[in-house]
Design a protein around this motif. Structure first.
Motif, PDB file in Angstrom:
ATOM      1  N   GLN A 223       0.865  -1.176   0.000  1.00 13.68           N
ATOM      2  CA  GLN A 223       0.000   0.000   0.000  1.00 13.68           C
ATOM      3  C   GLN A 223       0.904   1.229   0.000  1.00 13.68           C
ATOM      4  OE1 GLN A 223      -2.468   0.221   3.456  1.00 13.68           O
ATOM      5  NE2 GLN A 223      -4.284   0.652   2.286  1.00 13.68           N
TER       6      GLN A 223
ATOM      7  N   ARG B 218      -5.633   0.075  -7.514  1.00 19.43           N
ATOM      8  CA  ARG B 218      -6.280   0.054  -6.190  1.00 19.43           C
ATOM      9  C   ARG B 218      -6.872  -1.329  -5.969  1.00 19.43           C
ATOM     10  NH1 ARG B 218      -9.739   5.623  -5.853  1.00 19.43           N
ATOM     11  NH2 ARG B 218      -8.063   6.965  -5.107  1.00 19.43           N
TER      12      ARG B 218
ATOM     13  N   VAL C  10     -13.807   1.612  -6.612  1.00 24.40           N
ATOM     14  CA  VAL C  10     -13.295   2.352  -5.444  1.00 24.40           C
ATOM     15  C   VAL C  10     -13.368   3.831  -5.791  1.00 24.40           C
ATOM     16  CG1 VAL C  10     -11.316   2.701  -3.913  1.00 24.40           C
ATOM     17  CG2 VAL C  10     -11.721   0.453  -4.922  1.00 24.40           C
TER      18      VAL C  10
ATOM     19  N   GLU D  96     -13.110   6.477  -3.390  1.00 22.99           N
ATOM     20  CA  GLU D  96     -12.264   7.329  -2.557  1.00 22.99           C
ATOM     21  C   GLU D  96     -11.672   6.481  -1.442  1.00 22.99           C
ATOM     22  OE1 GLU D  96     -12.850  11.505  -0.097  1.00 22.99           O
ATOM     23  OE2 GLU D  96     -14.569  10.235  -0.525  1.00 22.99           O
ATOM     24  N   ILE D  97     -10.421   6.768  -1.087  1.00 24.74           N
ATOM     25  CA  ILE D  97      -9.845   6.088   0.070  1.00 24.74           C
ATOM     26  C   ILE D  97      -9.598   7.160   1.121  1.00 24.74           C
ATOM     27  CG2 ILE D  97      -7.869   4.777   0.956  1.00 24.74           C
ATOM     28  CD1 ILE D  97      -7.637   3.525  -1.838  1.00 24.74           C
TER      29      ILE D  97
ATOM     30  N   CYS E 166      -8.036   8.177   4.605  1.00 27.32           N
ATOM     31  CA  CYS E 166      -7.060   7.735   5.606  1.00 27.32           C
ATOM     32  C   CYS E 166      -7.064   8.715   6.765  1.00 27.32           C
ATOM     33  CB  CYS E 166      -5.657   7.728   5.025  1.00 27.32           C
ATOM     34  SG  CYS E 166      -5.475   6.638   3.650  1.00 27.32           S
TER      35      CYS E 166
END
Ligand code: FAD
Length: 328
Positions: A12, A72, A192, A194-195, A197
């Motif tokens: 990642q 992703r 996907v 949006e990620i 964090c």
């Protein structure tokens, strides 16, 4: 057996998950004992350079599946890539980390390959030429040893922090084998968008060597600050019980336990946590457990290596102060 011992090298943001190196450590031992090759599998986009570094952690071969569609993680994309590769090369064993991604991917690949899956393993050994997996049952109250009777490949997910990491051998090279993946319309059903964090600057809970956790005894969200202060002095992650999460003190991403994260740090400091079975399920394999609780009868003291009976609001700041002096 033939076809190699495979380790799925989860990556990642240009980095491998720590459990990758732990699986390579266990994989190297198995490969040597069984006369197999140790192979890593790296899936993603633009990951070739990163993949080549795995020779320095004991891999003999590294399979790289590179495609823009794999930039992703998606269940379908990675499942199709890994199962196609496994069908082509027929590995004897596939290890994945018992991480959020590894749990998802392993189950789908095992189903696709028509094999079994031993999950959340904390030990891997060889007895009479067979691979024996150790895994906790009954929320960590007992352990079973499992072997695969016939199904192949043997597949298992390995709990992070449970096994020693592979030795780093600078300059050691692996053979890198690149392959591409092509997908038809509808092959990858997940999108996907949006990620998100959370940037706390602290280690990820499942990879942390030290965890300071708080329960209902913390009494408010603001009070978690005293745990964060202790955690920052120790370079630790902050965790929580479900009661603390349900009360809205901290987000669910910090929950340790049966319905939260499974952790196995070197040191787990439980503050104001009673030690319900569902909490123990997520942390009882910690190497050293310290419990701070004002109730001397609290269940947590049954699993703790060190217990401090008292008010956490007095004890935690004192610990922070003393560790500051010790650690500079
Ligand atoms: P409590 O049990 O209320 O304990 C609080 C403790 O704080 C007490 O021991 C008290 O003595 C102590 N305390 C209070 N004030 C102080 C003080 N000033 N100083 C020192 N000590 C103090 N729980 C999890 O944690 N993780 C899970 O993943 C999880 N999954 C579950 C799944 C299911 C299906 C179910 C039914 C339950 C699950 N639970 C889980 C909930 C679990 O059963 C317990 O309710 C929960 O773990 C209790 O959290 P706690 O120890 O923080 O709270």
């Amino acid at each position: 057996m033939a076809g190699g011992i495979w380790v799925y090298a989860e990556n990642q943001n240009g980095k491998f998950k720590k459990v990758t190196f732990e699986m390579l450590g266990a994989g190297r031992q198995l490969a040597d004992q069984l006369g197999e090759e140790l192979c890593a599998v790296v899936i993603g986009h633009g990951v070739g350079e990163l993949a080549a570094t795995l020779g320095e952690y004991g891999a003999d071969k590294v399979y790289v599946v590179d495609s823009p569609e794999l930039a992703r993680y998606t269940t379908d994309g990675y499942m199709l890539a890994l199962s196609k590769l496994a069908r082509e090369h027929q590995p004897a064993v596939i290890f994945l980390g018992y991480t959020v991604q590894g749990r998802d991917l392993a189950a789908h690949v095992a189903q696709r390959l028509g094999t079994g899956l031993c999950t959340d393993c904390t030990g891997v050994n060889i007895e009479d030429g067979q691979i024996v997996f150790t895994r906790p049952i009954y929320a960590g109250k007992a352990f079973v040893e499992a072997v695969f009777a016939e199904a192949r490949p043997v597949m298992a997910t390995i709990r992070p922090n449970a096994l020693p990491a592979a030795e780093f051998q600078p300059g050691r090279k692996a053979q890198v084998i690149e392959s591409s993946a092509t997908f038809g319309a509808g092959d990858i059903r997940q999108v996907v968008r949006e990620i998100v964090c959370q940037a706390s600057g602290r280690p990820e809970l499942t990879e942390a060597d030290i965890i300071v956790s708080g329960g209902r005894g913390m009494k408010s969200a603001e009070n978690f600050k005293i745990l964060e202060e202790l955690a920052d002095v120790l370079g630790a992650a902050v965790g929580a019980s479900r009661a603390a999460v349900d009360a809205g003190y901290v987000p669910h991403s910090m929950q340790v336990g049966q319905t939260g994260k499974t952790v196995s740090p070197q040191l787990y400091i439980a503050c104001g946590i009673s030690g319900a079975i569902q909490h123990l399920a997520g942390m009882s394999s910690s190497k050293v457990i310290v419990a701070i609780n004002k109730d001397p009868e609290a269940n947590i003291f049954k699993v703790a290596d060190y217990g401090i009976v008292g008010d956490l609001f007095e004890i935690v700041p004192l610990l922070t102060q003393e560790f500051k002096k010790l650690l500079g």
